[in-house]
Design an enzyme around this catalytic site. Sequence first.
Site, short mmCIF file in Angstrom:
data_model
loop_
_atom_site.label_atom_id
_atom_site.label_comp_id
_atom_site.label_asym_id
_atom_site.label_seq_id
_atom_site.Cartn_x
_atom_site.Cartn_y
_atom_site.Cartn_z
N GLU A 182 0.80 -1.23 0.00
CA GLU A 182 0.00 0.00 0.00
C GLU A 182 0.83 1.27 0.00
O GLU A 182 1.98 1.29 0.45
CB GLU A 182 -0.94 -0.01 1.21
CG GLU A 182 -1.92 -1.17 1.18
CD GLU A 182 -2.86 -1.21 2.36
OE1 GLU A 182 -3.96 -1.75 2.20
OE2 GLU A 182 -2.50 -0.70 3.45
N CYS A 196 -0.84 6.18 10.33
CA CYS A 196 0.40 5.56 10.80
C CYS A 196 0.13 4.29 11.60
O CYS A 196 -0.67 4.29 12.53
CB CYS A 196 1.18 6.56 11.65
SG CYS A 196 2.74 5.93 12.29
#
Length: 353
Positions: free
Chosen positions: A104, A346
């Site tokens: 990704e 994150c």
Amino acid sequence: MISENLGENQTEKIPLKGRTLKELSEIMITLGEKPFRAKQIYHGLYVNRYETWDQFTTFSKIFKEKLEELCSLTHLQVVKQLKSVDGTQKFTFTSESGNGKEFEAVWIPSGDGGRKTICISSQIGCTLNCKFCATAKLEFQGNLKAHEIVDQILQVEKIVGDKATNVVFMGMGEPLHNYFNVIRAASIFHDPDALNLGAKRITISTSGVVNGIRRFIENKEPYNFAISLNHPDPKGRLQIMDIEEKFSLPELLQAAKDFTRELKRRITFEYVMIPGVNMGFENANKLVKIAKSLDCKINVIPLNTEFFGWRRPTREEIAEFIALLEPAGVPILNRRSPGKDIFGACGMLASKS
């Protein structure tokens, strides 16, 4: 260097994307062509963003047929695209070979039309077990090749219709475990004749691979550098990051000090805030001592995953922790978590939709 990524066997076509100009020149010579052909291909790939040989209209039919037979312009396939309410977009890619291995990248606009960051992956999965990171839960399936790293940016920019101002190697994987391909990709991003991003707009992050940091220092790499610290105490760090077993915190901090001294550049410490694990006065005080010992800045990041019953800190807890860090006298950034609703923030990259 040419032979390193010819493919899985010598019968495969030579991938040209992800090559430096020098490497392309060597390939052209190997194919019996003039070196100037490399500049034409390099410009076509990275400036014009060509994806087929037919787009190279100045090439003769014979030359294009030769390139078609021997070389490839392989590009990534987008298998999933998700858009957050905050404008962040997450892209799930697979290689053109269709091997089913997914990784990704995340497009992160600032919202004010200024900074536009692409967070890219360097590996499929990760060999490390950072307990706050979803990628660590995936099976490790290998390093990404240079062209797969470079093409994340090319494909994302094509789809969103805009150019990134910043690139961060903070997606899936440990970048320094794929040093050669990461640095080669970064050099293409930085090259004025390619993507033309300033070195200070390219950030390479590590969980603390000390031998990789020392290699980075020795090679005098010009890019920004970040260390995922996450705990100021060796025993505490070992509880959440297994890399502490191989590279201890004292070793890591010495490498960080050597980095700032020899390269004369500030280093960034990333610190995922986990209530009850690495926050509070004692941990803040230890982190302050670390920060005072070298030229650094601190990025504090609220926990985005919920493993082991952990929770995201409240705004009040974040503000209190930042206040405890202020005596360090270094820049402290409370990094927002864009794309959390699409699992693009994150620590959340794990091909989850």
